[in-house]
Design an enzyme around this catalytic site. Structure first.
Site, PDB file in Angstrom:
ATOM      1  N   LYS A  80       0.851  -1.196   0.000  1.00  0.00           N
ATOM      2  CA  LYS A  80       0.000   0.000   0.000  1.00  0.00           C
ATOM      3  C   LYS A  80       0.886   1.246   0.000  1.00  0.00           C
ATOM      4  CE  LYS A  80      -4.004   1.971   2.446  1.00  0.00           C
ATOM      5  NZ  LYS A  80      -4.853   1.860   3.666  1.00  0.00           N
ATOM      6  N   SER A 155      -9.798   2.125   2.507  1.00  0.00           N
ATOM      7  CA  SER A 155      -8.892   2.828   1.634  1.00  0.00           C
ATOM      8  C   SER A 155      -7.939   1.922   0.858  1.00  0.00           C
ATOM      9  CB  SER A 155      -8.059   3.831   2.438  1.00  0.00           C
ATOM     10  OG  SER A 155      -7.217   3.171   3.357  1.00  0.00           O
ATOM     11  N   SER A 179      -9.960  -0.220   6.691  1.00  0.00           N
ATOM     12  CA  SER A 179      -9.324  -0.110   5.374  1.00  0.00           C
ATOM     13  C   SER A 179      -8.599  -1.359   4.887  1.00  0.00           C
ATOM     14  CB  SER A 179      -8.336   1.059   5.365  1.00  0.00           C
ATOM     15  OG  SER A 179      -9.027   2.277   5.387  1.00  0.00           O
TER      16      SER A 179
END
Lengths: 501, 98
Positions: A80, A155, A179
């Site tokens: 990420k 996210s 997330s």
């Protein structure tokens, strides 16, 4: 030739250990897959082919020399874009950090590298992890591989989409309000939020420091556990790191026995607002666990309904102060530095140009919640609610070993559906937020497809602080029982993506 | 009666150092009003005797050993700077003209 991208991380590790494949081959197969499908999926913001192949080659050389390697050595991973990796662009999905190359590795990245895990590139996310769909990324939306017209969750939508599109067997996410778990649920994959403090925040671009937790994403429970073990554990560079041994997550994932385990179904996390297909799959999974010997009871956590409002005071408050560091002076974008404008003006112009709508919304909300005259009514009260939620958990764990709920009230929604309705968007995280506020371990595991839309449903397991192993115990039991019914894990039902060349 | 006005949002934006446009203010103010109504629910929940939780873990004063460890070189620290001069971050003037 078997397709290496369809293998689990554990299978790939086995192939490499037994000399049937090299890490360079495995890495190249995934880079090829990214080249073929990422035009449609857009999981990656940056692909570091050169760096990944160099890392893979180094692992192969060590293996050939007979060196002792970590269990996942040579297995590729998607990272990420909120964690720093030295010399590799890191944006956190924001224009304000476009082109920034961090001068240091986050602890998570250091541990991945030490374990020989090959980092393929950086994955898309909502800007500064503020969002539930990746639609808040400054670099475009990621598409859900199950249905390209839908969001992949957020996210960490890029990370979960990457593994469900077979672009990587493993990914790292970060979970502040869901997330990791919500995108896991939306993409039919496994997502685990470790106990807060169980994984290091050093080098994680901060959203809300008292909530942020890095964790593993994978297509199977065992793969997630192997990755969890590789990144977790005490880090002196993080002042909130827990100085205790890592829970035995791999053992739990291999064991997967729920006989005699006491499971509490949270009464408040269901009913109105929950999609029927989500509830149906959830209740079937609970029944399945009962058949496997678990003792299931209903549990009430009366303050969970206030978790969402408390979270949307605590998070913006912490975010508004954390994001003050983006002042156009030390890194990132600078706008309006014309020799006349003052530093303050340049800061204001830069933040106006560099931040997206949701980030501005939350910074202003946080500034409001912390301003004098409102502090006690908002932030102070939210912190009290946090106490009440932690007490609800503590009381429940007197009766049961783990709590369960659907991971999300609905399945993945259509791109654009909720983008201008912040509150509808926030409600995605109803089930996941309580565990962030209380800091306990929680995870989402695939439990089937909703009848209405054929999209994946996530089964949410909440375990006490530092009992992350119990999440894996339940996940593994569910996974093997469901795989028996389906003839494979849920991901095998995913539609094939069109391959471009 | 909105819980937050357009003028208040403009003031908060100045405090937060974000130069919002008029269009953004028009859009943001009603959205923030809705969100504040949602989050305002927390004020009715907790009794006075409930202690606040700022953090999930009961940690206090975490100290490390007082030892020198390697840190970033000046070149590394400045590597992302939008502007630099004489091995320092170059910033715009810090005082307003008047």
């Amino acid at each position: 030739m078997t397709d290496l991208t369809r293998k689990t991380a554990a299978e790939l590790a086995e192939l490499m250990t037994s000399g049937q494949a090299s890490s360079v081959e495995v890495t190249q197969a995934h880079l090829d897959r990214i080249a073929a499908v990422d035009g449609d999926v857009h999981a990656f913001l940056h692909v570091d082919a050169e760096g990944a192949l160099a890392q893979a080659k180094a692992v192969d050389t060590k293996r050939a020399a007979g060196e002792q390697l970590a269990p996942l050595a040579g297995v590729p991973l998607a990272l990420k874009d909120v964690l720093t990796q030295e010399g590799v662009p890191t944006t956190a999905g924001s224009k304000i950090l476009e082109g920034w190359k961090p001068p240091y590795d986050s602890t998570v990245v250091k541990r991945l590298k030490a374990a020989g895990i090959v980092i393929l590139g950086k994955t898309n996310m909502d800007e500064f992890a503020m969002g539930s769909s990746t639609e808040n990324s400054a670099y475009g939306t990621t598409h859900n591989p199950w249905d390209l017209s839908r969001i992949p969750g957020g996210s960490g939508g890029g990370s979960s989409a990457a593994i469900s599109a077979y672009e990587a067997p493993l990914a790292i996410g970060t979970d502040t309000g869901g997330s990791i778990r919500q995108p896991g649920a939306f993409t039919g994959t496994v997502g685990v939020k470790p106990t807060y403090g169980g994984t290091s925040r050093y080098g994680l671009i901060a959203l809300a420091s008292s909530l942020d937790t890095p964790g593993p994403c994978a297509r199977t429970t065992l793969d997630a556990a192997l990755l969890h073990e590789a990144i977790a554990g005490y880090d002196p560079m993080d002042s909130t790191s827990i100085n205790q041994p890592v829970p035995a997550v791999v053992e739990a994932a291999r064991d997967g026995d729920v006989a005699g385990l006491r499971i509490g179904v949270v009464k408040e996390l269901g009913g109105e607002g929950y999609q029927p297909g989500v509830e149906a799959r959830f209740h079937e999974a609970v029944e399945l666990l009962t058949k496997l010997g678990a003792e299931v009871v209903e549990v009430s956590c009366p303050h969970f309904e206030y978790a969402l409002p408390a979270y949307y005071l605590i998070l913006p408050s912490e975010a508004s102060s954390n994001l003050a560091r983006f002042d156009a002076m030390r890194y990132g974008l600078r706008v309006g530095d014309n020799g006349e404008n003052s530093a303050e003006k340049v800061t204001s112009l830069t933040r106006e140009a560099g931040f997206g709508a949701e980030v501005k919304r939350r910074i202003i909300l946080g500034t409001h919640a912390l301003s004098s005259g409102y502090y006690d009514a908002y932030y102070g009260q939210a912190q009290k609610v946090r106490t009440l939620i932690a007490r609800d958990f503590a009381k429940a764990y007197e009766q049961v070993d783990v709590l369960v709920s659907p991971a999300t009230p609905t399945t993945a929604f259509a791109i654009g559906d909720r983008i201008d309705d912040p509150i509808a968007m926030y409600k995605n995280d109803l089930c996941t937020i309580p565990s962030n506020l209380a800091g306990n371990a929680a995870a989402s595991f695939p439990c089937g497809l909703a009848d209405e839309d054929g999209l994946p449903v996530g089964f949410h397991v909440m375990a006490p602080v530092m009992r992350d192993d119990l999440c894996y115990q339940v996940g593994a039991a569910l996974e093997s029982a469901l795989a028996e019914q389906w003839g494979g894990v849920l991901m095998t039902k995913a539609p094939e993506l069109g391959v471009t060349r | 009666m909105p819980s937050i006005t357009r003028e208040e949002v403009a003031h908060l934006a100045r405090l937060a150092r974000i130069e919002l446009t008029d269009d953004e203010l028009d859009h943001l103010a009603p959205q923030l009003d809705q969100i504040i109504e949602l989050v305002g629910q927390v004020s009715q929940v907790a009794a006075d005797d409930i202690p606040p939780t700022s953090h999930a873990l009961p940690l206090t004063n975490v100290m490390r050993a007082d030892e020198n460890v390697p840190c970033l070189t000046p070149e590394q620290a400045l590597s992302g700077a939008p502007a630099q001069e004489e091995q320092r971050f170059r910033v715009p003037r810090i005082l307003e003209e008047d």
